[in-house]
Design a protein around this motif. Structure first.
Motif: not given
Length: 498
Positions: A477-478, A481, A484-488, A494, A496
């Motif tokens: 995930p790092e 990130y 611009g990827f994120k958890v939702e 992930l 974006k």
């Protein structure tokens, strides 16, 4: 002003009966926005009955009448030419604004004072913000003839009486275009047809036959070629004005101009409602002087887009098929690449190349880039099953066990000598979302910006096809990130937003 306040206009009633004032205020509120929720009148503030006053947002821009009068006093040829070029923009916007009011009343009540003094229009044809000052002069009428003739007599002829140099033979086209912009093709053409029938029964109308001919010509044009919305029309027009001055502009400079116009006129936004925007824009600009076979194919694509007959993938395939037309010159190939892939910048080194596949000849976009050491590399889709196999081997060499499926798509990075040095694969999960599975770069080519280039190329291609989201698994995930990827909560890994 700097702490949330704004300038306002205060209206003080001196001699109108309170009942009439209240009625007018109801109209100011009811007609404040049109059916598209766009402002038609200045923002209403409030009404204080005990003081007999009401407020609305202050409009800093002059009325059209004042603007024309002020600019005309300068008398320079260049200034008059600018006004002459802007006049269709003013007519288009004014016709749409007065039609908007009639439409708000369900075509029951018209304004009787469509004068240039009663309207303010932006002085650049790529700006929004046309506003009426007043809607107090009204009449009950369902007649298109009354609407069109009142507008022509009060707005067009009043202005031409003062500024005769603005006269254009085609002015009715801009009136009809404003109506169509406001109400859409079906309703607008119905109103124009009724207008024609009403004109035929009234021999007192000045220039009746010419007006009927203009109306019939407009209907024929829209039926055969479709309606060109305002921002698209004026973007095309501005390109040709520029080309008439800059005859020797090379294709890169032309591409820069097209890119600037597409952004300035916000044509990406227009694509949401007019799917054929990009096709028509390139057809009328970059390919305006191309041979008939290419132009006819573009017209066919635009018509299918207009009526919603094509998916995003269908459109992309049809664009790429254009490259197979015989005898394309290098300039046409250059612009076809930019039509097909909106993310390409004017200065990007990219080309569409043909390759053999199991399904016959295919067209592939190749983007040329430099890594952080200055070495050239290419990004494109695989040209053969053998290249997909080599990408699979690269994953295995990096201890990544992957399984490719037929529905998946690929991007590969190739060294200057043609070796596959990286790649990724993904699939379309729905019309809005794609899912990226894995990405890999050969160990000797890592930390040179190649994985970033692959990721950004994927994002750009998906955005160009109007995808809104890309997802991936919750692995490394790092790394993701950074993009611009994120958890939702709606997604298992992930996501974006593109």
């Amino acid at each position: 002003r700097f702490q949330g306040a704004f300038d306002l206009t205060i209206h003080l009633n001196k001699n109108l009966p309170p009942a009439i004032v209240k009625e007018e205020i109801k109209w100011l509120i009811a007609a404040g926005t049109d059916s598209k929720n766009e402002r038609l009148l200045p923002l209403f503030g409030g009404y204080w009955e005990e003081y007999e006053l009401w407020t609305e947002a202050f409009v800093t821009r002059d009325s059209l009448a004042k603007f024309l009068e002020r600019e005309n006093k300068r008398t320079e040829f260049e200034n008059r030419d600018r006004l002459f070029q802007l006049w269709p923009h003013f007519v288009w916007n004014a016709a749409a604004a007065y039609m908007n009011f009639w439409a708000i009343t369900n075509f029951k009540i018209q304004l009787t004072n469509p004068m240039p003094e009663n309207i303010t229009i932006p002085t650049h044809d790529y700006q929004l913000g046309t506003l009426l000052y007043s809607v107090s002069m009204r009449v009950e009428s369902e007649s298109p003839k009354e609407f069109f003739q009142t507008f022509y007599n009060r707005f067009i002829e009043t202005t031409l009486d003062r500024h005769s140099f603005l006269d254009k033979k085609s002015i009715w086209n801009y009136i009809f275009s404003g109506i169509t912009e406001c109400e859409g093709e079906e309703t607008a053409l119905k109103l124009i047809r009724t207008f024609i029938e009403e004109l035929k029964t009234d021999s007192t109308i000045k220039n009746r036959d010419e007006t009927i001919a203009r109306a019939e010509e407009f209907i024929k044009s829209v039926n055969s070629e479709g309606f060109i919305p305002k921002t698209l029309f004026f973007a095309i027009k501005r390109f040709h004005r520029w080309r008439n001055i800059n005859h020797d502009a090379d294709r890169t400079v032309q591409a820069e101009m097209l890119h600037d116009l597409y952004n300035t006129y916000q044509l990406f936004e227009l694509e949401k409602d007019f799917k054929h925007t990009r096709t028509v824009f390139f057809l009328k600009t970059a390919f305006n002087k191309s041979f008939s076979e290419l132009k006819n194919e573009l017209v066919n694509i635009a018509q299918k887009q207009q009526y919603g007959e094509l998916s995003t993938e269908d459109i992309q395939k049809l664009y790429l098929d254009l490259y197979l037309i015989p005898n394309l010159n290098e300039e046409e190939k250059f612009f076809l690449a930019r039509l097909s892939y909106p993310h390409l910048k004017p200065e990007d080194t990219a080309a569409l190349v043909q390759a053999e596949s199991s399904n016959g000849e295919i067209t592939n976009l190749v983007v040329q880039l430099n890594d952080e050491d200055g070495n050239l590399f290419l990004i494109r889709a695989p040209a053969s099953p053998k290249e997909i196999s080599r990408l699979h081997a690269l994953f295995l060499d990096s201890n990544l066990i992957v399984k490719f499926r037929p529905e998946q798509e690929f991007l590969v990075a190739l060294s200057e000598r043609g070796f596959i040095i990286g790649g990724l694969f993904y699939e379309r999960t729905d019309e809005q979302t794609a899912h990226m599975e894995k990405i890999v770069v050969s160990s000797r080519y890592r930390r040179k910006g190649i994985s970033e280039a692959l990721m950004n190329e994927l994002f750009n291609r998906l955005k160009g096809e109007h995808f809104s989201f890309i997802t991936t698994g919750f692995f490394r995930p790092e790394y993701f990130y950074r993009f611009g990827f994120k958890v939702e909560r709606k997604y298992s890994g992930l996501v974006k937003e593109l």
